[in-house]
Design a protein around this motif. Structure first.
Motif, PDB file in Angstrom:
ATOM      1  N   ASN A 163      -0.803 -65.451  -2.006  1.00 44.28           N
ATOM      2  CA  ASN A 163      -1.601 -64.518  -1.210  1.00 44.28           C
ATOM      3  C   ASN A 163      -1.721 -63.154  -1.894  1.00 44.28           C
ATOM      4  O   ASN A 163      -1.044 -62.870  -2.883  1.00 44.28           O
ATOM      5  CB  ASN A 163      -1.049 -64.388   0.219  1.00 44.28           C
ATOM      6  CG  ASN A 163       0.347 -63.781   0.275  1.00 44.28           C
ATOM      7  OD1 ASN A 163       0.650 -62.814  -0.426  1.00 44.28           O
ATOM      8  ND2 ASN A 163       1.202 -64.348   1.107  1.00 44.28           N
ATOM      9  N   GLU A 164      -2.584 -62.306  -1.356  1.00 40.05           N
ATOM     10  CA  GLU A 164      -2.881 -61.010  -1.986  1.00 40.05           C
ATOM     11  C   GLU A 164      -1.652 -60.123  -2.054  1.00 40.05           C
ATOM     12  O   GLU A 164      -1.445 -59.400  -3.042  1.00 40.05           O
ATOM     13  CB  GLU A 164      -3.984 -60.299  -1.185  1.00 40.05           C
ATOM     14  CG  GLU A 164      -5.355 -60.925  -1.320  1.00 40.05           C
ATOM     15  CD  GLU A 164      -6.034 -60.550  -2.639  1.00 40.05           C
ATOM     16  OE1 GLU A 164      -5.421 -59.803  -3.436  1.00 40.05           O
ATOM     17  OE2 GLU A 164      -7.167 -60.992  -2.862  1.00 40.05           O
ATOM     18  N   GLU A 165      -0.812 -60.170  -1.039  1.00 37.55           N
ATOM     19  CA  GLU A 165       0.394 -59.343  -1.012  1.00 37.55           C
ATOM     20  C   GLU A 165       1.355 -59.761  -2.125  1.00 37.55           C
ATOM     21  O   GLU A 165       1.965 -58.913  -2.782  1.00 37.55           O
ATOM     22  CB  GLU A 165       1.070 -59.477   0.357  1.00 37.55           C
ATOM     23  CG  GLU A 165       2.043 -58.374   0.670  1.00 37.55           C
ATOM     24  CD  GLU A 165       2.553 -58.447   2.085  1.00 37.55           C
ATOM     25  OE1 GLU A 165       2.674 -57.386   2.730  1.00 37.55           O
ATOM     26  OE2 GLU A 165       2.857 -59.565   2.555  1.00 37.55           O
ATOM     27  N   GLU A 166       1.464 -61.060  -2.343  1.00 44.45           N
ATOM     28  CA  GLU A 166       2.340 -61.562  -3.407  1.00 44.45           C
ATOM     29  C   GLU A 166       1.806 -61.192  -4.789  1.00 44.45           C
ATOM     30  O   GLU A 166       2.570 -60.819  -5.688  1.00 44.45           O
ATOM     31  CB  GLU A 166       2.495 -63.079  -3.263  1.00 44.45           C
ATOM     32  CG  GLU A 166       3.283 -63.468  -2.023  1.00 44.45           C
ATOM     33  CD  GLU A 166       3.123 -64.932  -1.642  1.00 44.45           C
ATOM     34  OE1 GLU A 166       3.994 -65.451  -0.901  1.00 44.45           O
ATOM     35  OE2 GLU A 166       2.129 -65.563  -2.056  1.00 44.45           O
ATOM     36  N   LEU A 167       0.495 -61.289  -4.962  1.00 45.96           N
ATOM     37  CA  LEU A 167      -0.115 -60.892  -6.230  1.00 45.96           C
ATOM     38  C   LEU A 167       0.091 -59.403  -6.479  1.00 45.96           C
ATOM     39  O   LEU A 167       0.367 -58.982  -7.611  1.00 45.96           O
ATOM     40  CB  LEU A 167      -1.603 -61.231  -6.230  1.00 45.96           C
ATOM     41  CG  LEU A 167      -2.369 -60.887  -7.505  1.00 45.96           C
ATOM     42  CD1 LEU A 167      -1.799 -61.626  -8.712  1.00 45.96           C
ATOM     43  CD2 LEU A 167      -3.858 -61.204  -7.338  1.00 45.96           C
ATOM     44  N   GLN A 168      -0.016 -58.612  -5.421  1.00 44.50           N
ATOM     45  CA  GLN A 168       0.201 -57.174  -5.543  1.00 44.50           C
ATOM     46  C   GLN A 168       1.639 -56.889  -5.990  1.00 44.50           C
ATOM     47  O   GLN A 168       1.873 -56.036  -6.861  1.00 44.50           O
ATOM     48  CB  GLN A 168      -0.077 -56.477  -4.215  1.00 44.50           C
ATOM     49  CG  GLN A 168       0.087 -54.964  -4.263  1.00 44.50           C
ATOM     50  CD  GLN A 168      -0.116 -54.312  -2.895  1.00 44.50           C
ATOM     51  OE1 GLN A 168      -0.526 -54.956  -1.929  1.00 44.50           O
ATOM     52  NE2 GLN A 168       0.187 -53.025  -2.808  1.00 44.50           N
TER      53      GLN A 168
END
Length: 323
Positions: free
Chosen positions: A62-67
């Protein structure tokens, strides 16, 4: 005429020979059967192992993990450390672990901390540090669950309220054991991390760091058509996100090199010496199996040449590398 005694003796010899031949034939049949059975078992076992280690097609980052991953790379680059590649295998191991921690709470068992795994999944249960030994290690989970080729190390986090990437990275930076793993200091100075995997779930966060190269090269990004790929791979999906590239522009292409080393540990020690000597932007570059230490980096050749002229005599042997 042959005596009765001789006839009995010959009869016994014939029977003994027949029994020996039959026994030999039976042993041969059994041996062949066992070979076929073992061959069959090995092939079935291999197929099951391969199938068990296949990451589900439904898995995504997810985007939070990529961030969080990009922030880790940014922090490492600020310390002059090589960038990490985003690993699908290590991220999947982290994905499984944070859910196991939240749902099954293996760390609630006496003698087990948050590196532990429950007995309620498709993995071997493990109580850490209670069961940790030279023969059996929790750091082998990536090899057990995926096709990742080496062991890896985990940093794990839990907070009931501070669950964002900013809070997670700040806590990891502020705790000595996790900071040592992140930034290759202390007992991890000799480790050359190449890949990392992350997961966040219900207040838990897990980061795995490994020295091996992940054979899995593409990760789907949740709720989009995007695929995170390797540096050189191309994707048929609508969007391609380069693996391991943090947000932001180029940090410069010309480096003042002062030292080349055969191992990451030697380069890391040299880098720390340079930092202590006033080169706060000293960094490590890896290429073709060699590790170079750079005093600084510049956007143009002219800037690099001008900086070289101002170096103390001790560093006049530095040379310029165009990346």
């Amino acid at each position: 005429m042959p005596s009765s005694l001789n006839m009995k003796f010959e009869f016994k010899l014939q029977n003994l020979f027949a029994m020996h031949t039959k026994l030999h034939d039976n042993i041969l049949v059994i041996s062949i059967t066992m070979m076929i059975f073992l061959f069959f078992c090995q092939n079935i076992g291999f197929s099951q192992t391969s199938q068990d280690k296949k990451i589900p097609d439904t898995y995504c980052l997810n985007e939070e993990e990529l961030q969080l991953f990009n922030m880790i790379n940014q922090q490492r680059q600020q310390k002059g450390l090589p960038k990490l590649e985003l690993s699908k295998s290590l991220s999947y191991v982290a994905y499984l672990h944070v859910r196991d921690l939240y749902i099954n709470r293996p760390d609630s068992v006496k003698g087990c901390n948050m590196h532990s795994w429950s007995n309620k999944g498709q993995w071997t249960a493990f109580c850490f540090p209670k069961e940790q030994s030279k023969k059996r290690s929790v750091w082998d989970k990536p090899k057990e669950l995926t096709s990742y080729p080496t062991s890896a190390y985990e940093i794990v986090y839990y907070s009931a309220d501070k669950t964002g990437p900013d809070e997670i990275i700040e806590l990891w930076k502020g705790v000595a054991p996790s900071a040592a793993l992140l930034f290759n200091t202390g007992k991890y100075m000799k480790n050359n991390w190449r890949a990392a995997g992350v997961a966040i779930y219900k207040g838990y966060a897990s980061l795995w760091l490994g020295e091996g190269k992940d054979p899995e090269t593409k990760i789907s990004l949740c709720s989009t058509d995007s695929v995170i790929t390797s540096f050189t791979s191309k994707t048929k999906n609508q969007t391609s996100i380069t693996r391991g590239e943090p947000s932001g522009g180029s940090l410069g292409q010309y480096y003042l090199i002062f030292g080349s080393y055969p191992s990451f540990q030697q380069a890391r020690e040299a880098q720390i010496n340079l930092i202590n000597d006033g080169f706060v932007n000293a960094s490590i570059l890896e290429k073709d199996g060699k590790f170079r230490t750079a005093l600084n980096m510049y956007e143009t050749m002219e800037a690099a040449r001008a900086a070289k002229k101002k170096l103390p005599n001790k560093y006049q042997s530095a040379w310029i590398l165009k990346d």
